[in-house]
Design a protein around this motif. Structure first.
Motif, PDB file in Angstrom:
ATOM      1  N   UNK A 130      -4.723   6.288  -0.365  1.00 50.16           N
ATOM      2  CA  UNK A 130      -4.520   6.270   1.041  1.00 50.16           C
ATOM      3  C   UNK A 130      -5.303   4.863   0.897  1.00 50.16           C
ATOM      4  N   UNK A 131      -5.853   4.700   0.532  1.00 45.27           N
ATOM      5  CA  UNK A 131      -7.342   3.241   0.675  1.00 45.27           C
ATOM      6  C   UNK A 131      -6.792   2.301   0.127  1.00 45.27           C
ATOM      7  N   UNK A 132      -6.251   2.837  -1.480  1.00 49.70           N
ATOM      8  CA  UNK A 132      -4.998   1.550  -1.935  1.00 49.70           C
ATOM      9  C   UNK A 132      -3.464   1.084  -1.437  1.00 49.70           C
ATOM     10  N   UNK A 133      -3.284   2.319  -0.747  1.00 48.55           N
ATOM     11  CA  UNK A 133      -2.657   1.593  -0.368  1.00 48.55           C
ATOM     12  C   UNK A 133      -2.588   1.182   0.850  1.00 48.55           C
ATOM     13  N   UNK A 134      -3.721   1.137   1.243  1.00 46.87           N
ATOM     14  CA  UNK A 134      -3.742   0.557   2.197  1.00 46.87           C
ATOM     15  C   UNK A 134      -4.154  -1.381   1.705  1.00 46.87           C
ATOM     16  N   UNK A 135      -4.822  -1.344   0.583  1.00 43.31           N
ATOM     17  CA  UNK A 135      -5.329  -2.345   0.114  1.00 43.31           C
ATOM     18  C   UNK A 135      -4.378  -2.969  -0.565  1.00 43.31           C
ATOM     19  N   UNK A 136      -2.880  -2.613  -0.767  1.00 35.87           N
ATOM     20  CA  UNK A 136      -1.514  -3.156  -1.119  1.00 35.87           C
ATOM     21  C   UNK A 136      -0.572  -3.264   0.143  1.00 35.87           C
ATOM     22  N   UNK A 137      -0.655  -2.616   0.428  1.00 34.60           N
ATOM     23  CA  UNK A 137       0.007  -3.548   1.861  1.00 34.60           C
ATOM     24  C   UNK A 137      -0.865  -4.618   2.799  1.00 34.60           C
ATOM     25  N   UNK A 138      -2.292  -4.440   2.484  1.00 30.77           N
ATOM     26  CA  UNK A 138      -2.596  -5.653   3.558  1.00 30.77           C
ATOM     27  C   UNK A 138      -2.567  -5.191   5.005  1.00 30.77           C
ATOM     28  N   UNK A 139      -2.106  -4.007   5.638  1.00 31.73           N
ATOM     29  CA  UNK A 139      -2.770  -3.506   7.059  1.00 31.73           C
ATOM     30  C   UNK A 139      -3.290  -1.703   6.388  1.00 31.73           C
ATOM     31  N   UNK A 140      -3.431  -1.575   7.334  1.00 34.09           N
ATOM     32  CA  UNK A 140      -4.156  -0.034   7.552  1.00 34.09           C
ATOM     33  C   UNK A 140      -3.004   0.976   7.791  1.00 34.09           C
ATOM     34  N   UNK A 141      -1.922   0.833   6.425  1.00 32.88           N
ATOM     35  CA  UNK A 141      -0.262   1.871   6.731  1.00 32.88           C
ATOM     36  C   UNK A 141      -0.808   2.995   6.991  1.00 32.88           C
ATOM     37  N   UNK A 142      -1.855   3.637   6.178  1.00 30.82           N
ATOM     38  CA  UNK A 142      -2.244   5.297   6.237  1.00 30.82           C
ATOM     39  C   UNK A 142      -3.447   5.504   6.516  1.00 30.82           C
TER      40      UNK A 142
END
Ligand SMILES: Nc1nc2c(ncn2[C@@H]2O[C@H](COP(=O)(O)OP(=O)(O)OP(=O)(O)O)[C@@H](O)[C@H]2O)c(=O)[nH]1
Ligand SMILES: [Mg+2]
Length: 454
Positions: free
Chosen positions: A233-245
């Motif tokens: 989830x940390x990587x997900x948020x890094x890629x999306x540029x926001x607190x998605x997960x």
């Protein structure tokens, strides 16, 4: 007006997006355009000349004032008479104008109906019509540029070149069949083998380019999977540029499947964050894990994440376990996370690409992006890209298959008739792309996905 045009009814739509804007455009196309212009503008404006005018209501009062442009058929977008009324972009005034045009003899257009008429009147072919929708929908500059290339006919040209070769060969082969006394010579004919070989090369080239075009339009799904707490989830948020997960230090934080669309160098990428894979008795977590496995099955690519700080010694064992759970090596990348906590040792050769990263310090993340890009197979260096759809790719693959089959049948069975038949199948498959050979169902399906007014 030609006879053909007089048969079509007249359609109207608001061509600009809903809501408020400086300018709003109403577009009318069909046989009654001249009549409608007289009713609303007072007279038919001179062809292609911006004419300032009142737009009149039935009682002669002005609904709005603006620019009227008349494009006589066949030299218009649809090939029919077209009238554009450029007024003020307010929803109420646009609606009033639209209703007035309907009252004057037009009907509201369905989605994509203007483009459909352009296609039916041979102004553009089917792949060009699709490129219009793709240009409007494009989510990156690269996709937009490629869509314009397709709109300008680059893709259609490729398909026509290929088709010309196939048709020429087919004519040659069929002529030879019709003169059986010469068939022996024909089968030994080096020219035929050469033509077939050339077609196969051109086909492979076009297929590769079309694959790129389809990636650009349809994008790629990348699923993040791994044991709980690895940092997915940390990587997900890094890629999306926001607190998605949600990210916490609790193992088993993510339960739902979380999706986020991003662009990586112009390529649409759908990221999918999933629940950490482990044995669990928790009802909710179990369902999350079931869904995670489901996502793994349909993903184009999978990123298997391992907490390196905990598994520096046995990461290969865990990677093997995850790959087994994913059920494939194809499109998989192993990512060793948290190398800020534990220094990364040399990575031995492994069955899939392996990278060390730290989401916290961002170390290795650009290398990871490059690795994902490479795995997607999108080559940003290829010039003259065009946009394509999976429908096009499917048709090209069938054409390719048919040409190969035909070639084999000529080689093994010396069967000229079978080759001719396969070439015919290839020809029809290619023509599905440009729409010269398409069922009404397919056309309906394609145009109905367009926006109104296009
Ligand atoms: N030191 C360090 N901690 C990290 C790194 N990446 C993530 N973390 C931490 O690891 C913990 C788990 O991160 P998540 O992103 O929630 O992990 P997850 O894989 O999504 O976990 P689940 O949703 O439970 O499966 C959090 O406390 C993060 O702050 C990293 O690169 N270095
Ligand atoms: Mg998570």
């Amino acid at each position: 007006m030609t006879g053909a045009m007089a048969h079509t009814d007249t359609i109207v739509a608001i061509a600009t997006p809903a809501g408020r804007g400086g300018v709003g455009i109403i577009r009318v196309s069909g046989g009654r355009v001249a009549n409608i212009a007289e009713l609303l503008v007072g007279k038919l404006p001179a062809p292609r000349l911006a004419t300032f005018s009142n737009f009149l209501d039935a009682d002669g009062s002005a609904i709005d004032q603006g620019i009227a442009v008349f494009f006589p058929g066949p030299h218009s977008f649809t090939g029919e008479d077209v009238l554009e009324l450029q007024g003020h972009g307010g929803p109420v005034v646009m609606d009033m104008l639209l209703n007035r045009v309907v009252q004057a003899g037009a009907r509201i257009a369905g989605p994509g109906e203007f483009s459909q008429r352009a296609f039916l009147n041979d102004k553009i072919d089917l792949s060009q019509a699709e490129a219009i929708a793709d240009l409007i929908d494009s989510g990156s500059q690269r996709a937009a540029k490629s869509a314009v290339n397709s709109l300008q006919g680059r893709f259609s040209e490729k398909i026509h070149e290929l088709d010309d070769r196939i048709v020429r060969l087919r004519i040659h082969v069929e002529a030879a069949i019709d003169f059986p006394e010469e068939e022996v010579d024909f089968l030994a004919d080096e020219l035929i083998h050469q033509a077939l070989a050339e077609i196969e090369v051109a086909m492979a080239q076009t297929l590769a380019q079309t694959e790129q075009g389809a990636i650009l339009r349809e994008g790629v799904t990348l699923v993040f999977a791994g044991r709980p707490n690895a940092g997915k989830s940390s990587l997900m948020n890094y890629f999306s540029g926001r607190e998605t997960s949600i990210v916490t230090s609790v193992a088993g934080t993510t339960r739902d499947v979380v999706k986020e669309d991003i662009h990586l160098d112009g390529v649409p990428l759908r990221l999918v964050d999933t629940a950490g894979l482990r044995d669990s008795d928790d009802l909710v977590e179990k369902e999350g894990i079931r869904r995670a496995r489901q996502e793994l099955e349909t993903a184009d690519m999978i990123l298997l994440m391992i907490d390196y700080s905990e598994h520096a010694e046995d990461w290969q064992v865990q990677a093997d376990g995850l790959l087994a759970e994913a059920g494939r090596l194809q499109g998989a990348i192993v990512v060793l996370n948290k190398i800020d906590k534990r220094a990364l040792e040399a990575i031995p050769a492994f069955k899939v690409p392996v990278l060390g990263i730290s989401v916290t310090t961002m170390e290795g993340l650009s290398a990871l992006k490059a690795c994902i890009q490479q795995a997607i197979g999108f080559d940003a260096q290829v010039e003259g890209n065009f946009i394509a759809r999976s429908r096009h790719l499917d048709a090209l693959r069938r054409a390719d298959e048919a040409v190969r089959m035909g070639g084999q049948q000529l080689q093994t069975l010396q069967a000229g008739e079978l080759l001719a038949e396969e070439l015919r199948i290839a020809h029809e498959a290619l023509n599905e792309i440009t729409g010269e050979f398409s069922s009404d169902d397919l056309l309906g399906q394609i145009f109905s996905s367009f926006c109104i007014g296009k």
